[in-house]
Write a protein that holds these residues in place. Sequence first.
Motif, mmCIF file in Angstrom:
data_model
loop_
_atom_site.group_PDB
_atom_site.id
_atom_site.type_symbol
_atom_site.label_atom_id
_atom_site.label_comp_id
_atom_site.label_asym_id
_atom_site.label_seq_id
_atom_site.Cartn_x
_atom_site.Cartn_y
_atom_site.Cartn_z
ATOM 1 N N GLY A 1 0.816 -1.212 0.000
ATOM 2 C CA GLY A 1 0.000 0.000 0.000
ATOM 3 C C GLY A 1 0.849 1.261 0.000
ATOM 4 N N ARG B 1 -2.245 -0.901 -3.400
ATOM 5 C CA ARG B 1 -3.412 -0.053 -3.145
ATOM 6 C C ARG B 1 -3.007 1.333 -2.653
ATOM 7 N NH1 ARG B 1 -5.161 -4.815 -0.988
ATOM 8 N NH2 ARG B 1 -5.422 -4.074 1.145
ATOM 9 N N ALA C 1 -4.059 4.937 -0.538
ATOM 10 C CA ALA C 1 -4.898 5.597 0.470
ATOM 11 C C ALA C 1 -4.535 7.082 0.524
ATOM 12 C CB ALA C 1 -4.678 4.972 1.840
ATOM 13 N N ASP D 1 -8.155 4.043 -3.267
ATOM 14 C CA ASP D 1 -8.939 2.958 -2.678
ATOM 15 C C ASP D 1 -9.641 3.368 -1.397
ATOM 16 O OD1 ASP D 1 -8.236 0.503 -4.413
ATOM 17 O OD2 ASP D 1 -6.312 1.493 -4.062
ATOM 18 N N THR D 2 -9.003 4.235 -0.607
ATOM 19 C CA THR D 2 -9.631 4.635 0.652
ATOM 20 C C THR D 2 -9.106 6.001 1.108
ATOM 21 O OG1 THR D 2 -10.176 3.903 2.912
ATOM 22 C CG2 THR D 2 -7.951 3.407 2.131
ATOM 23 N N GLN E 1 -7.480 1.038 7.200
ATOM 24 C CA GLN E 1 -8.503 1.063 6.149
ATOM 25 C C GLN E 1 -8.077 0.268 4.912
ATOM 26 O OE1 GLN E 1 -10.179 5.465 7.471
ATOM 27 N NE2 GLN E 1 -10.110 5.040 5.282
ATOM 28 N N LEU E 2 -6.765 0.134 4.719
ATOM 29 C CA LEU E 2 -6.256 -0.673 3.601
ATOM 30 C C LEU E 2 -6.162 -2.149 3.988
ATOM 31 C CD1 LEU E 2 -3.273 1.569 2.340
ATOM 32 C CD2 LEU E 2 -5.363 1.058 1.043
ATOM 33 N N CYS F 1 3.343 -0.636 4.207
ATOM 34 C CA CYS F 1 2.961 0.604 3.522
ATOM 35 C C CYS F 1 4.132 1.579 3.401
ATOM 36 C CB CYS F 1 1.851 1.321 4.281
ATOM 37 S SG CYS F 1 0.337 0.367 4.478
#
Length: 218
Positions: A4, A110, A112, A134-135, A158-159, A166
Amino acid sequence: AIKGFVFDLDGVITDSAEYHYIAWKNLAAGLGIELDRAFNEQLKGISRMDSLNRILAYGNQSDMYDAAQKEALAQKKNDEYVKLIQQVTPADILPGISELFADLKAAGIRIALASASKNGPFILERLGLMAQVDTIVDPAELANGKPDPEIFLKAAEQLNLAPAECVGVEDAEAGIEAINRAGMFSVGVGTKEAMKDADYYVTSTQELKLSEILRRAS
Ligand code: B16
Ligand code: MG
């Protein structure tokens, strides 16, 4: 492995700092406080009310307003800021960011958003980037602003990832501290001096390359 990427907005994805500066400068001028760009550096990544408090302290006016008056001042600044950001278009995405987002998507990593700005979703929408994120962490739900790690920890949660999976990307010193304290690999955009605590730094967003960041982070 890195799964992420958590992005700051202002100064990383787009340069909304200029609009924040104009709106704060005008508000402060109305209070007889003159702001310059050097002072504005201190407001980057700092929440709306914390920014107002710093401006009032700078003008030796900390005790002149009660909570309700401060709310009204912050609201006035935001009204002007919101007017200014109506002009934002996809052309305002900082160099290299669209390519980085595309590379992240292709790699299955992903994305964020960890912005202190309550206007973050609106700006992402105006930039045409909403579908790629994504979020988004809602800054209204946070107890502590950057440099507290809360916003980055929330983004990882949240991911559905561990912070160590991350990478965090920031342009503010307070933001780099927040990423480091969250236990993520920190990537800074800015001067060597301002980004001295970043695990890896570049001087402009154009130099943000996925392969290089992943190489450094592993
Ligand atoms: P708002 P970031 C931050 O965005 C800005 O850098 C900071 O100057 C601003 O005061 C803060 O958002 C709050 O913004 O008034 O729109 O809620 O760098 O965290 O993306
Ligand atoms: Mg920023």
